[in-house]
Enzyme design. Structure first.
Site, PDB file in Angstrom:
ATOM      1  CE1 TYR A  72       4.446 -14.458   7.603  1.00 45.20           C
ATOM      2  CE2 TYR A  72       2.769 -15.714   6.440  1.00 45.20           C
ATOM      3  CZ  TYR A  72       3.767 -14.761   6.436  1.00 45.20           C
ATOM      4  OH  TYR A  72       4.094 -14.114   5.277  1.00 45.20           O
ATOM      5  CG  PHE A 129      -6.883  11.598   1.988  1.00 43.33           C
ATOM      6  CD1 PHE A 129      -7.018  12.755   2.746  1.00 43.33           C
ATOM      7  CD2 PHE A 129      -5.776  10.797   2.205  1.00 43.33           C
ATOM      8  CE1 PHE A 129      -6.075  13.093   3.700  1.00 43.33           C
ATOM      9  CE2 PHE A 129      -4.838  11.131   3.162  1.00 43.33           C
ATOM     10  CZ  PHE A 129      -4.980  12.282   3.914  1.00 43.33           C
ATOM     11  CG  ASP A 130      -3.034  13.878   1.114  1.00 43.49           C
ATOM     12  OD1 ASP A 130      -3.732  13.016   1.673  1.00 43.49           O
ATOM     13  OD2 ASP A 130      -2.126  14.493   1.699  1.00 43.49           O
ATOM     14  CG  ASP A 220     -11.093   6.798   1.579  1.00 41.76           C
ATOM     15  OD1 ASP A 220     -11.165   6.338   2.730  1.00 41.76           O
ATOM     16  OD2 ASP A 220     -10.171   7.538   1.200  1.00 41.76           O
ATOM     17  CB  ALA A 222     -10.888   7.045   6.422  1.00 39.60           C
ATOM     18  CE  LYS A 263      -7.440   8.933   8.628  1.00 37.02           C
ATOM     19  NZ  LYS A 263      -6.274   8.299   7.983  1.00 37.02           N
ATOM     20  CG  HIS A 455       0.965  17.974   2.586  1.00 39.89           C
ATOM     21  ND1 HIS A 455       0.798  17.035   1.604  1.00 39.89           N
ATOM     22  CD2 HIS A 455       0.357  17.480   3.680  1.00 39.89           C
ATOM     23  CE1 HIS A 455       0.106  16.022   2.090  1.00 39.89           C
ATOM     24  NE2 HIS A 455      -0.170  16.259   3.345  1.00 39.89           N
TER      25      HIS A 455
HETATM   26  N1  F0G Z   1      -8.474   8.243   3.017  1.00 43.46           N
HETATM   27  C1  F0G Z   1      -8.855   9.283   3.794  1.00 43.46           C
HETATM   28  C2  F0G Z   1     -10.196   9.898   3.626  1.00 43.46           C
HETATM   29  C3  F0G Z   1      -7.966   9.765   4.766  1.00 43.46           C
HETATM   30  O1  F0G Z   1      -8.344  10.793   5.521  1.00 43.46           O
HETATM   31  C4  F0G Z   1      -6.704   9.142   4.911  1.00 43.46           C
HETATM   32  C5  F0G Z   1      -5.750   9.615   5.893  1.00 43.46           C
HETATM   33  C6  F0G Z   1      -6.370   8.074   4.086  1.00 43.46           C
HETATM   34  C7  F0G Z   1      -7.287   7.650   3.146  1.00 43.46           C
HETATM   35  C8  F0G Z   1      -5.027   7.388   4.178  1.00 43.46           C
HETATM   36  O2  F0G Z   1      -4.974   6.617   5.322  1.00 43.46           O
HETATM   37  O3  F0G Z   1      -3.174   7.621   6.728  1.00 43.46           O
HETATM   38  O4  F0G Z   1      -4.008   5.327   7.153  1.00 43.46           O
HETATM   39  O5  F0G Z   1      -2.634   5.782   5.181  1.00 43.46           O
HETATM   40  N2  F0G Z   1      -5.882  10.686   6.487  1.00 43.46           N
HETATM   41  C9  F0G Z   1      -5.064  11.204   7.547  1.00 43.46           C
HETATM   42  C10 F0G Z   1      -5.520  12.579   7.874  1.00 43.46           C
HETATM   43  C11 F0G Z   1      -3.603  11.097   7.338  1.00 43.46           C
HETATM   44  O6  F0G Z   1      -4.819  13.250   8.641  1.00 43.46           O
HETATM   45  O7  F0G Z   1      -6.580  12.992   7.421  1.00 43.46           O
HETATM   46  P1  F0G Z   1      -3.621   6.335   6.133  1.00 43.46           P
END
Ligand code: F0G
Length: 464
Positions: A72, A129-130, A220, A222, A263, A455
């Site tokens: 843990y 990002f969304d 960000d 990713a 990613k 979406h």
């Molecule tokens: N930031 C970026 C630039 C992303 O592309 C994503 C996720 C996230 C944050 C959120 O991360 O999915 O681990 O919670 N992108 C995926 C995509 C879902 O298909 O582009 P997550």
């Protein structure tokens, strides 16, 4: 003869995928209410819905899965990850989270507030990002897109179309009080504007501006490794630098980052929040413990922390990145050869098909990019994802559709998962739909949708 490029890995384990008939696909698509997220994966042949969590782990990563320490607190897998985060990203402080959006939730609870404390506040950056936008707007704040204008011209070949327009950012900084700008976030590479990279010069410029106005800067991250690859191959002065040196320099200008490690961590699940300063790390760890888990696991299993420690290093190997970005470009080049309109230059993780130019007859009220996505699935079992009006959600005040400058269908390529033959197959599927584009004049209408992030769950029917 000159030897052709070949992938710097071979395959040890395979997973069967199945082709379907057009009739099966028509039935599946109708049952899924014309939402590609509702398909079963068995109904898809080549799945380019996302490059997130869909990559193939290496044998070294699978070995770490077996070595996972599930204690843990204080697990050895955590310390392996801590060493990798320091080596690859340069941060001394970090919290694991179960994925990127969880990292966003935790960090924004500290920087904006855990409830709706964001009213009147703004968070500028390049195209958010969304989920990032969702976490900002659900707290009552606004995400302000300061991406350079050239990002919205899909034909324009420029090396760094993910860049922040420093003039737009400065205007945000002068129009709002310092206390109404909790932070600025720069997404590398910029997924929403086409997987386009941000230059080192731009990150440096944003950081200087943020510092001058006393606004913290977060990345960000990713797809930070792909961004570093583009800096190495496109920006003057970086050709001879190592990917990790470039990555560490990128991060050195920021106060911290969030990362979906699904990613460029090449793992199936996981996320990170990194900090330069211990004080913010401490404040944020309280929310991490509440929402994710104790500081040394944060919503991840020990084995996944270990696999991520290896993935961060593998994703920052030049040979891997050359094959990875090269495979995406191979798909893009084939599409260009077939006359299919795609965003240029090609993104690091995906090809973005320009749906408005592909299907000029479909009205924007009938979701052009979604219509194209459905057609590609029906044609050959290829699944992409809409990056257009559905993704853009409605304006929180007027509840009207927000029509983005670009209607895109994203074909995201999972890391190390498909072969180049699959890319050729996908290109042929696109070419076939392109050949009959004149016959596609109507799109879809919404039957049911949620208030934000619609979406994922939207239900549609053909417009008539
Ligand atoms: N930031 C970026 C630039 C992303 O592309 C994503 C996720 C996230 C944050 C959120 O991360 O999915 O681990 O919670 N992108 C995926 C995509 C879902 O298909 O582009 P997550």
């Amino acid at each position: 003869m000159e030897l052709p490029f070949a992938e710097p890995y071979r395959i040890k384990s395979v997973e069967t995928i199945r082709r379907t008939t057009r009739t099966e696909r028509e039935r599946a698509m109708a049952a899924a209410k014309y939402n590609l997220f509702n398909l079963r994966s068995e109904e898809v042949f080549v799945d380019l819905l996302t490059d997130s969590g869909t990559g193939a782990m290496s044998s070294a990563q699978w070995a770490e899965i077996m070595l996972g320490d599930e204690s843990y607190a204080g697990a050895s897998s955590y310390y392996k990850l801590k060493a990798a985060v320091k080596e690859v990203m340069g941060f001394d402080f970090f919290l694991p989270a179960h994925q990127g959006r969880a990292a966003e939730n935790v960090l924004m609870s500290t920087l904006i507030g855990p409830g709706r404390e964001g009213a009147g506040k703004v968070v500028p950056g390049n195209s958010h990002f969304d989920t990032t936008k969702g976490h900002i707007e659900s707290r009552g704040a606004r995400a302000l897109d300061c991406t350079v204008d050239e990002a919205f011209d899909p034909e324009l070949e420029r090396p760094f179309k993910g860049n922040v327009d420093l003039g737009k950012l400065e205007a945000v900084f002068t129009a709002h009080k310092r206390e109404d700008i909790p932070f600025c976030i720069v997404t590398v590479t910029c997924n929403t504007s086409g997987g386009q990279p941000v230059s080192m010069e731009n990150i440096r410029g944003v950081a200087a501006l943020c510092r001058r106005h006393g606004v913290p800067l977060f990345l960000d991250a990713a797809r930070f490794a792909e961004n570093a690859y583009f800096i190495k191959t496109r920006e003057r002065g970086y050709a001879d630098k190592g990917i990790r040196d470039i990555a560490r320099e990128m991060f050195s200008y920021a106060d911290g980052c969030t990362m979906s490690s699904k990613k460029d961590g090449i793992v199936n699940i996981g996320g990170l929040i990194c900090f330069r300063e211990e004080e913010l790390f401490r404040r944020t760890s309280t929310y991490n413990i509440m929402y994710e888990g104790f500081n040394t696991y944060g919503g991840m299993a020990g084995r996944d922390l270990g696999a991520l420690s290896v993935g961060l290093r593998e994703a920052t190997e030049f040979d891997y990145l050359e094959a990875r970005v090269g495979q995406v470009a191979r798909l893009g080049s084939k599409l260009v050869e077939y006359g299919v309109p795609v965003m240029k230059p090609f993104g690091g993780h995906a090809i973005f098909v320009d749906a408005k130019r592909f299907l000029p007859k479909v009205p924007k009220e009938e979701y052009v990019a979604q219509t194209l996505g459905v057609e590609l699935y029906l044609e050959g079992g290829v699944r992409g994802v809409e990056v257009g009006t559905l993704l853009a959600d409605r304006d929180p005040d007027t509840r009207e559709n927000r029509y983005p400058a670009l209607e895109l269908l994203r074909l995201a390529v999972p890391r190390r998962t498909y072969t180049n033959d699959h890319m050729d197959y996908v290109a042929a599927v696109c070419a076939n739909v392109f050949a009959r584009r004149e016959s596609i004049a109507r799109g879809y209408r919404i039957l049911r949708e949620s208030e934000i992030l619609r979406h994922f769950t939207v239900e549609l029917e053909p417009a008539r």
